[in-house]
Design an enzyme around this catalytic site. Structure first.
Site, PDB file in Angstrom:
ATOM      1  N   SER A  65       0.791  -1.248   0.000  1.00 21.65           N
ATOM      2  CA  SER A  65       0.000   0.000   0.000  1.00 21.65           C
ATOM      3  C   SER A  65       0.815   1.285   0.000  1.00 21.65           C
ATOM      4  O   SER A  65       0.243   2.361  -0.181  1.00 21.65           O
ATOM      5  CB  SER A  65      -0.945   0.024   1.202  1.00 21.65           C
ATOM      6  OG  SER A  65      -2.083  -0.718   0.898  1.00 21.65           O
ATOM      7  N   LYS A  68       0.252   3.453  -2.913  1.00 19.07           N
ATOM      8  CA  LYS A  68      -0.945   4.297  -3.063  1.00 19.07           C
ATOM      9  C   LYS A  68      -0.584   5.785  -3.139  1.00 19.07           C
ATOM     10  O   LYS A  68      -1.282   6.564  -3.779  1.00 19.07           O
ATOM     11  CB  LYS A  68      -1.926   4.033  -1.914  1.00 19.07           C
ATOM     12  CG  LYS A  68      -2.574   2.629  -1.996  1.00 19.07           C
ATOM     13  CD  LYS A  68      -3.506   2.372  -0.831  1.00 19.07           C
ATOM     14  CE  LYS A  68      -4.418   1.167  -1.011  1.00 19.07           C
ATOM     15  NZ  LYS A  68      -3.866  -0.146  -0.785  1.00 19.07           N
ATOM     16  N   TYR A 193      -3.236  -1.589 -10.440  1.00 14.27           N
ATOM     17  CA  TYR A 193      -3.170  -1.601  -8.968  1.00 14.27           C
ATOM     18  C   TYR A 193      -2.321  -2.783  -8.483  1.00 14.27           C
ATOM     19  O   TYR A 193      -1.449  -2.621  -7.619  1.00 14.27           O
ATOM     20  CB  TYR A 193      -4.600  -1.649  -8.405  1.00 14.27           C
ATOM     21  CG  TYR A 193      -4.676  -1.853  -6.920  1.00 14.27           C
ATOM     22  CD1 TYR A 193      -4.554  -0.776  -6.044  1.00 14.27           C
ATOM     23  CD2 TYR A 193      -4.858  -3.127  -6.379  1.00 14.27           C
ATOM     24  CE1 TYR A 193      -4.614  -0.964  -4.666  1.00 14.27           C
ATOM     25  CE2 TYR A 193      -4.915  -3.316  -5.013  1.00 14.27           C
ATOM     26  CZ  TYR A 193      -4.794  -2.238  -4.158  1.00 14.27           C
ATOM     27  OH  TYR A 193      -4.843  -2.436  -2.801  1.00 14.27           O
ATOM     28  N   TYR A 245      -4.057   3.726   7.791  1.00 15.91           N
ATOM     29  CA  TYR A 245      -5.383   3.090   7.848  1.00 15.91           C
ATOM     30  C   TYR A 245      -6.171   3.617   9.056  1.00 15.91           C
ATOM     31  O   TYR A 245      -6.082   4.790   9.389  1.00 15.91           O
ATOM     32  CB  TYR A 245      -5.264   1.560   7.908  1.00 15.91           C
ATOM     33  CG  TYR A 245      -4.317   0.974   6.901  1.00 15.91           C
ATOM     34  CD1 TYR A 245      -4.544   1.139   5.542  1.00 15.91           C
ATOM     35  CD2 TYR A 245      -3.200   0.261   7.295  1.00 15.91           C
ATOM     36  CE1 TYR A 245      -3.679   0.591   4.612  1.00 15.91           C
ATOM     37  CE2 TYR A 245      -2.336  -0.294   6.369  1.00 15.91           C
ATOM     38  CZ  TYR A 245      -2.580  -0.119   5.037  1.00 15.91           C
ATOM     39  OH  TYR A 245      -1.721  -0.655   4.133  1.00 15.91           O
ATOM     40  N   VAL A 263       1.048  -3.604   3.831  1.00 16.30           N
ATOM     41  CA  VAL A 263       0.958  -4.858   4.580  1.00 16.30           C
ATOM     42  C   VAL A 263       2.204  -5.744   4.455  1.00 16.30           C
ATOM     43  O   VAL A 263       2.269  -6.809   5.055  1.00 16.30           O
ATOM     44  CB  VAL A 263      -0.301  -5.676   4.209  1.00 16.30           C
ATOM     45  CG1 VAL A 263      -1.565  -4.958   4.616  1.00 16.30           C
ATOM     46  CG2 VAL A 263      -0.312  -6.050   2.740  1.00 16.30           C
TER      47      VAL A 263
HETATM   48  N1  GLN Z   1      -2.035  -6.026  -1.784  1.00 14.22           N
HETATM   49  C1  GLN Z   1      -2.809  -5.605  -0.660  1.00 14.22           C
HETATM   50  C2  GLN Z   1      -4.261  -5.480  -1.049  1.00 14.22           C
HETATM   51  O1  GLN Z   1      -4.530  -5.044  -2.152  1.00 14.22           O
HETATM   52  C3  GLN Z   1      -2.298  -4.268  -0.209  1.00 14.22           C
HETATM   53  C4  GLN Z   1      -3.061  -3.712   0.903  1.00 14.22           C
HETATM   54  C5  GLN Z   1      -2.228  -3.011   1.907  1.00 14.22           C
HETATM   55  O2  GLN Z   1      -0.989  -2.935   1.884  1.00 14.22           O
HETATM   56  N2  GLN Z   1      -2.939  -2.531   2.886  1.00 14.22           N
HETATM   57  O3  GLN Z   1      -5.128  -5.787  -0.275  1.00 14.22           O
END
Ligand code: GLN
Length: 315
Positions: A65, A68, A193, A245, A263
């Site tokens: 993430s 992002k 993505y 988050y 994550v």
């Molecule tokens: N690959 C994970 C997903 O798309 C990434 C999410 C994350 O890092 N929070 O759910």
């Protein structure tokens, strides 16, 4: 206040490592296993290009993430703030990053913010390019410029796993198609993505992204702005309110600077005018944040006086 040195960072790593036992390694990521639980690394890079690092800072892990914020920078560059925030909100969300119900009960026209999965998928649909390959190439070229690292690449293994385990993200994307939030090809937005999540980086690379945000979007290569500073203010504000988050409030209080986690246990931190921080610590909590990495950034904030809202250790 402590002085920033490699020795200090080694000490901070040792103090923070025990917090790894509060988390778990994300086993859905290829090559991730229990042996990585105690890994913890950090790099800090200053505007003068001094680089300090300690622990497992050479370990490469997928961006997950943290990608992002790169996607958001490109979409802002391509379409501007008004258009981007027609597709996605800018408010924090109290639910998990891949929540399905929040899409329906809050505002069916857009996801809460660009730092949750649905929001990031909506943002990836806005990245310009004639083809999916071209859009991803733009993402990689931008990332290579920011990190001054031409060797960055995707892990095909991670990318395949993202696709194979992508049912939840597909559900989010197709829901957004049903409400008219996602008007481009859904599978193409998802594919971009998934690819963005699969790029491998180490602490130095994460820290360079933080530094890019911290010093007005200047390219480390040309020292020219690659993106207008007002877009970076937007990205940093969103990182502060939503980058960790549904623990973002906690980190705003306890660390007090913009951050984004993934994550894989990655964290990017940006301290405006002062430094970029890159952390990896693969043991994550239920909300998706690195436990030892989180302890480490809070310690750095206190010891180095990084809280933007004011420091309480002086001299
Ligand atoms: N690959 C994970 C997903 O798309 C990434 C999410 C994350 O890092 N929070 O759910």
């Amino acid at each position: 206040m402590r002085e920033l040195t490699n020795e200090y960072l080694e000490e901070a790593i040792e103090d923070s490592k025990p917090f790894a036992s509060d988390g778990n390694v994300n086993m859905s990521l290829p090559t991730f296993d229990e042996t990585m639980k105690d890994m913890l690394g950090v790099s800090i890079i200053t505007p003068e290009k001094e680089c300090y690092s300690a622990g497992d800072h050479k370990q490469y892990i997928p961006m997950q993430s943290t990608s992002k914020i790169i996607g958001l920078m490109l979409a802002l560059q391509d379409f501007g703030k008004d258009r981007v925030f027609q597709a996605v909100g800018m408010e924090p969300m109290g639910d998990f990053f891949n929540s399905i119900s929040s899409l329906e009960y809050h505002d069916t026209s857009k996801p809460f913010n660009p730092m949750i999965n649905a929001g990031a998928i909506a943002v990836s649909a806005l990245i310009k390019g004639q083809s999916p390959e071209n859009r991803f190439k733009r993402y990689m070229d931008f990332l290579k410029d920011i990190t001054d690292n031409d060797d960055l690449q995707i892990s095909e293994e991670v990318y395949e796993a993202e696709k194979a385990n992508g049912a939840r993200n597909r559900a989010l994307a197709y829901f957004m198609q049903s409400t008219g939030t996602l008007v481009t090809d859904v599978e193409e937005a998802l594919d971009l993505y998934f690819r963005m999540n699969s790029v491998m980086m180490c602490c130095d690379d994460f820290a360079r992204v933080g530094l890019f945000l911290a010093r007005g979007g200047r390219s480390p290569r040309e020292d020219e702005p690659l993106i207008p500073p007002h877009h970076l203010r937007t990205v940093k504000a969103i990182m502060m309110t939503s980058g960790m988050y549904n623990s973002s409030g906690h980190y705003a209080v306890e660390a007090g600077f913009p951050m984004k986690s993934g994550v894989s246990g990655s964290i990017i931190g940006a301290i405006p005018g002062r430094m970029g921080i890159g952390v990896i610590g693969p043991a994550i909590d239920k909300k998706g944040n690195s436990t030892a990495g989180g302890a480490l950034v809070k310690k750095l904030s206190l010891d180095l006086g990084l809280n933007m809202f004011g420091v309480d250790r002086i001299g």
